[in-house]
Scaffold this active site. Sequence first.
Site, mmCIF file in Angstrom:
data_model
loop_
_atom_site.group_PDB
_atom_site.id
_atom_site.type_symbol
_atom_site.label_atom_id
_atom_site.label_comp_id
_atom_site.label_asym_id
_atom_site.label_seq_id
_atom_site.Cartn_x
_atom_site.Cartn_y
_atom_site.Cartn_z
ATOM 1 C CB CYS A 152 66.474 60.635 111.018
ATOM 2 S SG CYS A 152 65.272 61.309 112.169
ATOM 3 C CG HIS A 200 70.103 63.755 111.680
ATOM 4 N ND1 HIS A 200 69.452 63.760 110.478
ATOM 5 C CD2 HIS A 200 69.156 63.532 112.628
ATOM 6 C CE1 HIS A 200 68.155 63.562 110.680
ATOM 7 N NE2 HIS A 200 67.945 63.413 111.969
ATOM 8 C CD GLU A 240 72.136 64.142 108.074
ATOM 9 O OE1 GLU A 240 72.719 63.250 108.718
ATOM 10 O OE2 GLU A 240 70.909 64.341 108.157
#
Lengths: 233, 91
Positions: free
Chosen positions: A87, A200, A202
């Site tokens: 990002c 994302h 994560e």
Amino acid sequence: MPGRIGVVTFPGSLDDRDARRAVRRAGGTPVALWHAEEDLHGVDAVILPGGFSYGDYLRCGAIARFAPIMRVVVDGARDGLPVLGICNGFQILCEAHLLPGALIRNVGRRFGCVDQPLIVGNAATAWTSAYTSGQRIVVPLKNGEGCYLADERVLDELEATGRVVARYAVDDEHPDPNGSARAIAGVCNPDGTVVGLMPHPEHAVEALTGPGQDGLGFFTSILGAVPGVLAGR
Amino acid sequence: MRSRVDRYSPPVVRVVVEVMPKPEILDPQGQAIARALPGLGFTGVGAVRQGKRFEMVIEATEDEALRQAAAMAETLLANPVIEDFRVHRQG
């Protein structure tokens, strides 16, 4: 000793903690790196996390690119150090010219936040080897400036050389999230060591807090790749 | 008669850097403004592009100030992948 993966914190980073946690869940050792330090503390790879570094002033990633830590990240990346920009980290990598193109305001001008299906385009990079090419994964996407642009010549080259790491899977249920050229969600450098990704991974490392565990592969990939990558340096 | 302070003040130049999205680059913000204008009664507007303007005071000769501003634009103020810039003296 498991692979030591550095995660940089800039003023305004949001997802540094989640990225460190994802590294730990994948079996690695996360190492917190600070933007003002010109020191990688001997890590095997670096993650530039999501957020709004330096308030996104001027352009997203434009100020972060000149942070002291970025001098060693850019030098390291040119010598083969694996770097994943997520990002805002992707925006920083583009501003630092480690990746081609740029990310501009979403075409719909809205900040989007969805569980986004992606198609993995290249499963041979340092960060995607745990996937298979063409695999569909679901990972959260949350950004206001995620529209990936590059000129046609660059886009053709990225596609011809397998450097489109992931694309948005656009169908009846999942509209185009941001207007990116050729639905590109992530790209890599020619060696596949530096990867930029708008979504994302994560945030998708365990069922309790995300849409699933589809994102974990980015972190297990790098832990598997680290010895090989280092041997090649 | 010039004072001692004046004599030792370096020259000061006011410089403007204008940054615009390249013509071929999508400008969602400009498009949004263009779409809002008819509702306000401005019906004759064909296209709107939104850019940025930087005003700086630089202690240098004019040539040197313009050269510095162009270097700043290339490295920081503009992203050459998506933006063009123009540097000129203010006024």
